[in-house]
Design an enzyme around this catalytic site. Structure first.
Site, PDB file in Angstrom:
ATOM      1  N   HIS A 308       0.852  -1.183   0.000  1.00  0.00           N
ATOM      2  CA  HIS A 308       0.000   0.000   0.000  1.00  0.00           C
ATOM      3  C   HIS A 308       0.884   1.227   0.000  1.00  0.00           C
ATOM      4  O   HIS A 308       1.933   1.232   0.632  1.00  0.00           O
ATOM      5  CB  HIS A 308      -0.901   0.000   1.244  1.00  0.00           C
ATOM      6  CG  HIS A 308      -2.068   0.903   1.110  1.00  0.00           C
ATOM      7  ND1 HIS A 308      -2.000   2.240   1.400  1.00  0.00           N
ATOM      8  CD2 HIS A 308      -3.341   0.666   0.695  1.00  0.00           C
ATOM      9  CE1 HIS A 308      -3.180   2.785   1.172  1.00  0.00           C
ATOM     10  NE2 HIS A 308      -4.011   1.862   0.739  1.00  0.00           N
ATOM     11  N   ASP A 366      -7.885  -5.628   0.171  1.00  0.00           N
ATOM     12  CA  ASP A 366      -8.320  -6.452  -0.960  1.00  0.00           C
ATOM     13  C   ASP A 366      -7.914  -7.914  -0.851  1.00  0.00           C
ATOM     14  O   ASP A 366      -8.394  -8.742  -1.614  1.00  0.00           O
ATOM     15  CB  ASP A 366      -7.733  -5.891  -2.265  1.00  0.00           C
ATOM     16  CG  ASP A 366      -8.359  -4.559  -2.618  1.00  0.00           C
ATOM     17  OD1 ASP A 366      -9.556  -4.407  -2.333  1.00  0.00           O
ATOM     18  OD2 ASP A 366      -7.657  -3.705  -3.153  1.00  0.00           O
TER      19      ASP A 366
HETATM   20  N1  ACO Z   1       4.180  -7.448  -4.530  1.00  0.00           N
HETATM   21  C1  ACO Z   1       5.529  -7.483  -4.638  1.00  0.00           C
HETATM   22  N2  ACO Z   1       6.328  -6.430  -4.476  1.00  0.00           N
HETATM   23  C2  ACO Z   1       5.730  -5.254  -4.212  1.00  0.00           C
HETATM   24  C3  ACO Z   1       4.330  -5.133  -4.090  1.00  0.00           C
HETATM   25  C4  ACO Z   1       3.544  -6.286  -4.248  1.00  0.00           C
HETATM   26  N3  ACO Z   1       2.217  -6.255  -4.145  1.00  0.00           N
HETATM   27  N4  ACO Z   1       4.012  -3.855  -3.820  1.00  0.00           N
HETATM   28  C5  ACO Z   1       5.164  -3.183  -3.783  1.00  0.00           C
HETATM   29  N5  ACO Z   1       6.207  -4.038  -4.027  1.00  0.00           N
HETATM   30  C6  ACO Z   1       7.625  -3.705  -4.012  1.00  0.00           C
HETATM   31  C7  ACO Z   1       8.020  -2.877  -5.236  1.00  0.00           C
HETATM   32  O1  ACO Z   1       8.439  -3.703  -6.311  1.00  0.00           O
HETATM   33  C8  ACO Z   1       9.144  -2.043  -4.673  1.00  0.00           C
HETATM   34  O2  ACO Z   1      10.305  -2.852  -4.590  1.00  0.00           O
HETATM   35  P1  ACO Z   1      11.765  -2.188  -4.872  1.00  0.00           P
HETATM   36  O3  ACO Z   1      11.916  -1.106  -3.836  1.00  0.00           O
HETATM   37  O4  ACO Z   1      12.711  -3.320  -4.708  1.00  0.00           O
HETATM   38  O5  ACO Z   1      11.715  -1.632  -6.274  1.00  0.00           O
HETATM   39  C9  ACO Z   1       8.715  -1.773  -3.242  1.00  0.00           C
HETATM   40  O6  ACO Z   1       7.856  -2.862  -2.876  1.00  0.00           O
HETATM   41  C10 ACO Z   1       7.987  -0.463  -3.061  1.00  0.00           C
HETATM   42  O7  ACO Z   1       6.841  -0.493  -3.892  1.00  0.00           O
HETATM   43  P2  ACO Z   1       6.262   0.737  -4.709  1.00  0.00           P
HETATM   44  O8  ACO Z   1       5.763   0.225  -6.027  1.00  0.00           O
HETATM   45  O9  ACO Z   1       7.239   1.866  -4.707  1.00  0.00           O
HETATM   46  O10 ACO Z   1       5.055   1.135  -3.785  1.00  0.00           O
HETATM   47  P3  ACO Z   1       3.863   2.093  -4.203  1.00  0.00           P
HETATM   48  O11 ACO Z   1       3.499   2.824  -2.974  1.00  0.00           O
HETATM   49  O12 ACO Z   1       4.201   2.892  -5.416  1.00  0.00           O
HETATM   50  O13 ACO Z   1       2.714   1.059  -4.635  1.00  0.00           O
HETATM   51  C11 ACO Z   1       0.778  -0.284  -4.608  1.00  0.00           C
HETATM   52  C12 ACO Z   1       1.629   0.748  -3.854  1.00  0.00           C
HETATM   53  C13 ACO Z   1       0.401   0.270  -6.013  1.00  0.00           C
HETATM   54  C14 ACO Z   1      -0.503  -0.527  -3.850  1.00  0.00           C
HETATM   55  C15 ACO Z   1       1.610  -1.581  -4.759  1.00  0.00           C
HETATM   56  O14 ACO Z   1       1.958  -2.070  -3.477  1.00  0.00           O
HETATM   57  C16 ACO Z   1       0.865  -2.640  -5.556  1.00  0.00           C
HETATM   58  O15 ACO Z   1       0.889  -2.621  -6.781  1.00  0.00           O
HETATM   59  N6  ACO Z   1       0.189  -3.626  -4.855  1.00  0.00           N
HETATM   60  C17 ACO Z   1      -0.549  -4.651  -5.510  1.00  0.00           C
HETATM   61  C18 ACO Z   1      -1.888  -4.112  -5.967  1.00  0.00           C
HETATM   62  C19 ACO Z   1      -2.836  -3.889  -4.801  1.00  0.00           C
HETATM   63  O16 ACO Z   1      -3.056  -4.763  -3.965  1.00  0.00           O
HETATM   64  N7  ACO Z   1      -3.472  -2.698  -4.818  1.00  0.00           N
HETATM   65  C20 ACO Z   1      -4.466  -2.356  -3.809  1.00  0.00           C
HETATM   66  C21 ACO Z   1      -4.072  -1.115  -3.077  1.00  0.00           C
HETATM   67  S1  ACO Z   1      -5.203  -0.839  -1.761  1.00  0.00           S
HETATM   68  C22 ACO Z   1      -6.579  -0.233  -2.467  1.00  0.00           C
HETATM   69  O17 ACO Z   1      -6.622   0.371  -3.499  1.00  0.00           O
HETATM   70  C23 ACO Z   1      -7.790  -0.495  -1.712  1.00  0.00           C
END
Ligand code: ACO
Length: 432
Positions: A308, A366
């Protein structure tokens, strides 16, 4: 009332200038450095793609402490609201700022109940969609179309009309969502019934058929109501910011909420619940989890329902959702549901794995909602629709707050331009 008070100053040295930037303090939460005068005084912008360090507005609705895993609506913790309140009471709270007394609540409930029907002409609107249209596409179009039907509440400068629109949206979105579902499965629309509660009425509009009425089940109605509470508002997320962005131009609230629905649909936002269930189905059995987790670490795909932007701790909504999942599976579906086993084991492995620990990746709301909604009888395409239904109150409350904020301006971010500098036009016959 302006909650922001200047208590301190941050000094920014830029070129030969020394700029004094006021530090604003909210009720709780991090300080906010006020850069509003930066451009005028320094001829420089701030750069923050994705808004990771930017507060785009002031708001008194919802507070999140992502590190501590805290979510408050108007000061009340989400788990207390989910376990003791009702969705309509939370709607009142978000819209009006305080929990209602009995008389105010009765009036509000009556108002919402009396607005659940749609204009008769509106039903013909659905027929224009293909039967295989995604229900989010239908809801998105239908909510935008409300502005073509309810002309008497479109004046955003009129306080009474703003509230009428807010009530209309909260009241009609379950009817629209249920129609989107019924249309996609080829069943006749079911009219709302005023003697039923909000969640119960919605479930009946989805699952009753002319040949057989829907049989109320208190556990499922309560679970639906709780799921709505868990999704009611969530601060300045992508869809809410979209609503505020659209609303800042002065457009009517129905158009603003349609914009929010569009933003919510994406798989990185509201579409994640559908993706999370698909992922669990794809994994299928517990023994496939290690291989799947390795794929996540190899960056082949993300673990949907995990991570998140704000929560760097367990999403407090995910805890309530996990409990709700168990309650629902105890009355419908299979308490030993294989997908639940996969989810629980996946969560256990991820929470003890260095990759997820170091990145502070925890289950979000989710992660368990897909299994729960699926057991309740909803197809995956409806999951984001249910999210939109519940979030409508948050969107419209945030929209109202923005319109009523004397500091509100049209939202117009700037950019770091990386294209070519000025150059003369070259006629076609002179280009190589
Ligand atoms: N699975 C694996 N790795 C992940 C995930 C994940 N779900 N989420 C983040 N990471 C990793 C990234 O690859 C990144 O790694 P790095 O630093 O080695 O490059 C690190 O964690 C930081 O992640 P960011 O992408 O910078 O985090 P951001 O805040 O931009 O993204 C998001 C947040 C979009 C929710 C992301 O975690 C994601 O795509 N999750 C999966 C989709 C999801 O469940 N969305 C629901 C959000 S809640 C809602 O809307 C109700």
């Amino acid at each position: 009332m302006d909650k922001m008070t200047d208590t301190a100053i941050a000094t920014l040295h830029y070129g030969d200038k020394s700029l004094q930037l006021p530090i604003l303090k909210g009720t709780v939460g991090p300080d906010v450095i006020d850069v509003r005068k930066l451009y005028a005084e320094s001829d420089a912008f701030t750069f923050d793609p994705g808004f990771t360090s930017t507060a785009s507005c002031q708001s008194a609705l919802t507070y999140i402490d992502g590190d501590a895993g805290i979510l408050l609506h108007r000061g009340y913790p989400i788990d207390e609201l989910a376990n003791n309140s009702s969705f309509l009471e939370v709607c009142y709270l978000l819209l009006n700022g305080e929990l209602p007394n009995a008389a105010d609540f009765a009036k509000f409930e009556g108002n919402i109940t009396n607005h659940t029907m749609l204009h008769d002409q509106f039903d013909r609107f659905f027929q224009g969609f293909r039967r295989d249209a995604h229900p989010m596409a239908i809801v998105l179009g239908a909510v935008g179309a409300l502005s073509a039907f309810y002309h008497d509440s479109l004046d955003t400068s009129d306080e009474h009309q703003r509230m009428v629109s807010a009530h209309r949206l909260i009241a009609k979105i379950p009817t629209i969502a249920a129609r989107a579902y019924k249309y996609s499965v080829g069943q006749p629309f079911v009219s709302p019934r005023n003697d039923l509660g909000y969640a119960e009425n919605f479930l009946r509009m989805c699952f009753a058929v002319p040949a057989e009425d829907w049989k109320p089940n208190p556990t499922l109605s309560k679970a639906m109501d709780k799921i709505f509470i868990l999704h009611a508002d969530h601060e300045q997320n992508a869809s809410t910011s979209t609503v505020r962005m659209a609303g800042s131009t002065g457009v009517n609230p129905f158009a603003c909420i349609a914009a929010g629905i569009a933003a919510l649909w994406g798989p990185a936002h509201g579409g994640a619940n559908e993706e999370a269930l698909n992922m669990l189905k794809e994994i299928g059995t517990v023994d496939k989890i290690p291989e799947f987790v390795q794929g996540v670490k190899d960056r082949k795909y993300k673990l949907m329902g995990f991570g998140h932007r704000v929560y760097k701790n367990y999403d407090p909504r995910a805890k309530v959702m996990q409990e709700t999942c168990h309650q629902v599976l105890a009355v419908v579906g299979d308490p030993d549901e294989p997908l639940l086993q996969v989810a629980q084991e996946l969560e256990r492995i991820a929470l003890s794995d260095e990759y997820f620990i170091s990145r502070k990746l925890y289950p979000n709301v989710d992660f368990y909602s897909g299994i729960t909604l699926s057991a309740m009888g909803f197809p995956p395409e409806m999951f984001t629709v249910l999210f939109a239904l519940a979030r409508t109150v948050g969107w419209v409350s945030q929209w109202k707050e923005m319109i009523e904020d004397p500091q509100q301006k049209i939202n117009r971010p700037r950019q770091l331009y990386t294209g070519p500098a000025k150059r003369p036009y070259v006629p076609l016959d002179k280009r190589g």
